[in-house]
Design an enzyme around this catalytic site. Sequence first.
Site, PDB file in Angstrom:
ATOM      1  N   ASN A   9     -37.308   7.225  46.308  1.00 14.41           N
ATOM      2  CA  ASN A   9     -36.850   8.188  45.557  1.00 14.41           C
ATOM      3  C   ASN A   9     -37.056   8.209  44.339  1.00 14.41           C
ATOM      4  OD1 ASN A   9     -35.607  10.512  44.526  1.00 14.41           O
ATOM      5  ND2 ASN A   9     -33.649   9.883  45.167  1.00 14.41           N
ATOM      6  N   LYS A  11     -36.805  10.295  41.795  1.00 10.57           N
ATOM      7  CA  LYS A  11     -35.882  11.187  40.924  1.00 10.57           C
ATOM      8  C   LYS A  11     -36.816  12.116  39.844  1.00 10.57           C
ATOM      9  CE  LYS A  11     -32.154   8.123  42.225  1.00 10.57           C
ATOM     10  NZ  LYS A  11     -30.837   7.491  41.983  1.00 10.57           N
ATOM     11  N   HIS A  94     -28.811  14.541  48.614  1.00  5.92           N
ATOM     12  CA  HIS A  94     -28.395  13.400  47.597  1.00  5.92           C
ATOM     13  C   HIS A  94     -27.238  13.724  46.746  1.00  5.92           C
ATOM     14  CE1 HIS A  94     -29.197  10.506  44.621  1.00  5.92           C
ATOM     15  NE2 HIS A  94     -30.043   9.653  45.670  1.00  5.92           N
ATOM     16  N   GLU A  96     -26.880  13.144  43.802  1.00  5.39           N
ATOM     17  CA  GLU A  96     -27.010  13.501  42.469  1.00  5.39           C
ATOM     18  C   GLU A  96     -27.057  15.348  42.391  1.00  5.39           C
ATOM     19  OE1 GLU A  96     -30.351  10.979  41.293  1.00  5.39           O
ATOM     20  OE2 GLU A  96     -28.949   9.271  41.244  1.00  5.39           O
ATOM     21  N   GLU A 166     -25.672   6.311  51.285  1.00  3.46           N
ATOM     22  CA  GLU A 166     -25.808   5.911  49.711  1.00  3.46           C
ATOM     23  C   GLU A 166     -24.196   6.072  49.090  1.00  3.46           C
ATOM     24  OE1 GLU A 166     -29.993   6.480  48.192  1.00  3.46           O
ATOM     25  OE2 GLU A 166     -29.007   8.176  47.900  1.00  3.46           O
ATOM     26  N   GLY A 172     -27.705   3.424  40.995  1.00  4.63           N
ATOM     27  CA  GLY A 172     -28.221   2.947  39.852  1.00  4.63           C
ATOM     28  C   GLY A 172     -27.219   2.077  38.928  1.00  4.63           C
ATOM     29  N   SER A 213     -28.894   0.602  44.491  1.00  2.71           N
ATOM     30  CA  SER A 213     -29.017  -0.554  43.898  1.00  2.71           C
ATOM     31  C   SER A 213     -29.857  -1.779  44.896  1.00  2.71           C
ATOM     32  CB  SER A 213     -27.854  -1.572  43.361  1.00  2.71           C
ATOM     33  OG  SER A 213     -27.293  -0.665  42.235  1.00  2.71           O
TER      34      SER A 213
END
Length: 256
Positions: A9, A11, A94, A96, A166, A172, A213
Amino acid sequence: MRKPIIAGNWKMYKTHAESVAFVKELAPRLAAYTGVESVVCPTFVALAGVCEALKGSGIGVGAQNLHWEAQGAFTSQIAPPMLQGLAEYVIIGHSECRAYLGETDEMINKKVKAALAYGLKPIIAVGESLTQNEAGQTAAVIGGQVRAALDGVDAANMTNIVLAYEPIWAIGTGKNASSAIAQDVIGGTIRKTLTELYGNSVAQGVRIQYGGSVKPDNMQDYMSQPDIDGALVGGASLKVDDFAKLIEAAAKAKGV
Ligand code: 13P
């Protein structure tokens, strides 16, 4: 056996030119690993170029989101038919997008159904926040997100769906969930929920990834867990060498 699937991904990283150059370098590095499905998910504007560059390589392409309507006055949005021929997969839900774009479980469910209706394969991301995790709510949150995303989706479609666990606190941050925790949530909550919804044989066929991660040095550990079928990778998918090492580690761990 479930074929391992590793998706990068990207992003909001890499321009069109950078994306195309990246996959041209990546493709020969992955050619030997046909037992693992590799997918890259670039920004929308790079999809056409990446798709063209990857023709015949065996590497799949995914989009990072879509709208549920086929067309309409939705400035900035991308409709499912616009992705046809450019993306095989599409990431939906996702964290985000849930956090920054206000995506709700209901919107995610509509997106999943729209993707399937247009022959796109959803990679549905679910994950709990640190607060929910610390309050012991992980199983309830994850089970609820899975049920909501799949509401009204029939068993026949489950072969076209990938799920990704996730945990938000691991994205991250460098603080990855241990492989034992990931296995516990993926096997003990997600696959169990799928069994309740669709029965054991369908649930056993669905691929479930871990994300958060993931790096070349912890990949083999995750992939050695029985219910973890791959990874959805952010940072480590942005470097050719790291991405290739992830695929190599997955092939090794799964013996494919
Ligand atoms: P990182 O691998 O950078 O933690 O990102 C995970 C992720 O969000 C993939 O969708």
